[in-house]
Design a protein around this motif. Structure first.
Motif, short mmCIF file in Angstrom:
data_model
loop_
_atom_site.label_atom_id
_atom_site.label_comp_id
_atom_site.label_asym_id
_atom_site.label_seq_id
_atom_site.Cartn_x
_atom_site.Cartn_y
_atom_site.Cartn_z
N ALA A 1 92.69 -28.87 -10.43
CA ALA A 1 94.02 -29.33 -10.84
C ALA A 1 94.77 -28.31 -11.68
O ALA A 1 96.00 -28.32 -11.72
CB ALA A 1 93.90 -30.64 -11.61
N VAL A 2 94.04 -27.43 -12.36
CA VAL A 2 94.67 -26.45 -13.25
C VAL A 2 94.18 -25.06 -12.86
O VAL A 2 92.97 -24.79 -12.85
CB VAL A 2 94.33 -26.74 -14.73
N ALA A 3 95.11 -24.19 -12.53
CA ALA A 3 94.77 -22.83 -12.10
C ALA A 3 94.19 -22.03 -13.26
O ALA A 3 94.36 -22.37 -14.43
CB ALA A 3 96.02 -22.14 -11.56
N MET A 4 93.51 -20.93 -12.92
CA MET A 4 92.82 -20.15 -13.95
C MET A 4 93.77 -19.61 -15.01
O MET A 4 93.45 -19.59 -16.20
CB MET A 4 92.05 -19.00 -13.29
N TRP B 1 86.98 -17.58 -24.69
CA TRP B 1 86.03 -18.53 -25.27
C TRP B 1 85.50 -18.02 -26.61
O TRP B 1 85.24 -18.78 -27.53
CB TRP B 1 84.87 -18.68 -24.31
N SER B 2 85.32 -16.69 -26.74
CA SER B 2 84.68 -16.13 -27.93
C SER B 2 85.56 -16.22 -29.17
O SER B 2 85.10 -15.89 -30.26
CB SER B 2 84.31 -14.67 -27.67
N HIS B 3 86.79 -16.70 -29.04
CA HIS B 3 87.69 -16.80 -30.19
C HIS B 3 87.85 -18.24 -30.68
O HIS B 3 88.77 -18.54 -31.42
CB HIS B 3 89.06 -16.23 -29.82
N PRO C 1 83.59 -20.31 -15.56
CA PRO C 1 84.12 -19.13 -14.86
C PRO C 1 84.10 -17.91 -15.77
O PRO C 1 84.39 -18.00 -16.97
CB PRO C 1 85.56 -19.54 -14.53
N GLN C 2 83.77 -16.77 -15.20
CA GLN C 2 83.71 -15.54 -15.98
C GLN C 2 85.05 -15.22 -16.64
O GLN C 2 85.10 -14.66 -17.73
CB GLN C 2 83.29 -14.37 -15.08
#
Length: 237
Positions: free
Chosen positions: A33-36, A206-208, A199-200
């Protein structure tokens, strides 16, 4: 799946649903539903909220002791959309999700989100059976909108305490679940998180999240709710 009066229903209530579907009137799963690009923007908005409010000062996923603030495996942020950096992005995406669900399901009510709950899951542990029936869970039969980012998970739905799950659905990053109208108070649970499925493209932002350098995986759940009467009262919850 099969189509009945314009509604799509799964023949098998299992985890292998590969397309958007109406599980039953008022309960919808939206695949991809939500693009990258939008997923990255959403994670970025949560990161900015954490950094603006203070990672261990009641504004992030960690408490003052440096531990996750909900359970040993979960951290939680409850916020009005208007108080989120880039809140208009969250609002716009939620509106699109509701529109898509209503296009599939005539029983899904309209909804204008006022609040979002961001929950970070750090391991495989999910969340037990419950209903969203409390003051901050939403008004009337307006749907609850749950978006998965990062690691996937397995959801379950049922109507009665003593029955087995009617539906078990795998959700991956970018998938959304909505339940409202006749399913507004359906019981649901997160059976488990699926580690290593993030996803890569999301691992760097993510690390923040203010969770330490090792917290580059996990599941981030964004749950949108319509509770405008609670604007300005977020500290109660």
């Amino acid at each position: 799946p099969f189509c009945l009066k314009g509604l799509w229903f799964p023949r098998v209530a299992g985890a292998g649903l590969a397309m958007s579907a109406v599980l039953e009137p008022g309960c919808v799963v939206l695949r991809g539903a939500v693009a990258m690009a939008e997923q990255r923007r959403l994670v970025g908005a949560v990161c900015r909220r954490v950094n603006a409010k203070g990672r261990g000062q009641g504004g992030g996923f960690l408490g003052s002791d440096g531990q996750l603030n909900s359970t040993p495996r979960r951290g939680r942020i409850y916020s009005a959309l208007r108080d989120m950096p880039g809140g208009f992005v969250l609002d716009d995406i939620c509106r699109q999700l509701v529109e898509r669900a209503r296009a599939l399901d005539q029983a899904m009510p309209a909804m204008v989100a006022s609040h979002v709950i961001a929950v970070y899951y750090s391991g495989e542990e999910g969340m037990g059976w419950h209903r969203d029936v409390y003051e901050n869970d939403g008004e009337g039969d307006a749907p609850v909108v749950i978006l998965t980012l990062g690691d996937g998970c397995e959801f379950g739905f049922k109507h009665h305490q003593n029955e087995p799950a009617r539906y078990r659905v795998h959700c991956h990053s970018g998938d959304a679940l909505l339940f409202g109208g006749p399913c507004r108070h359906i019981m649901h649970k997160v059976y488990r998180i699926l580690p290593g499925t993030a996803p890569q493209q999301l691992l760097r932002p993510w690390s923040h999240l203010g969770l330490g350098v090792k917290a580059v995986e996990g599941r981030l759940s964004l749950t949108f709710r319509q509770t405008p009467a609670l604007l300005g009262q977020e500290d109660r919850f």
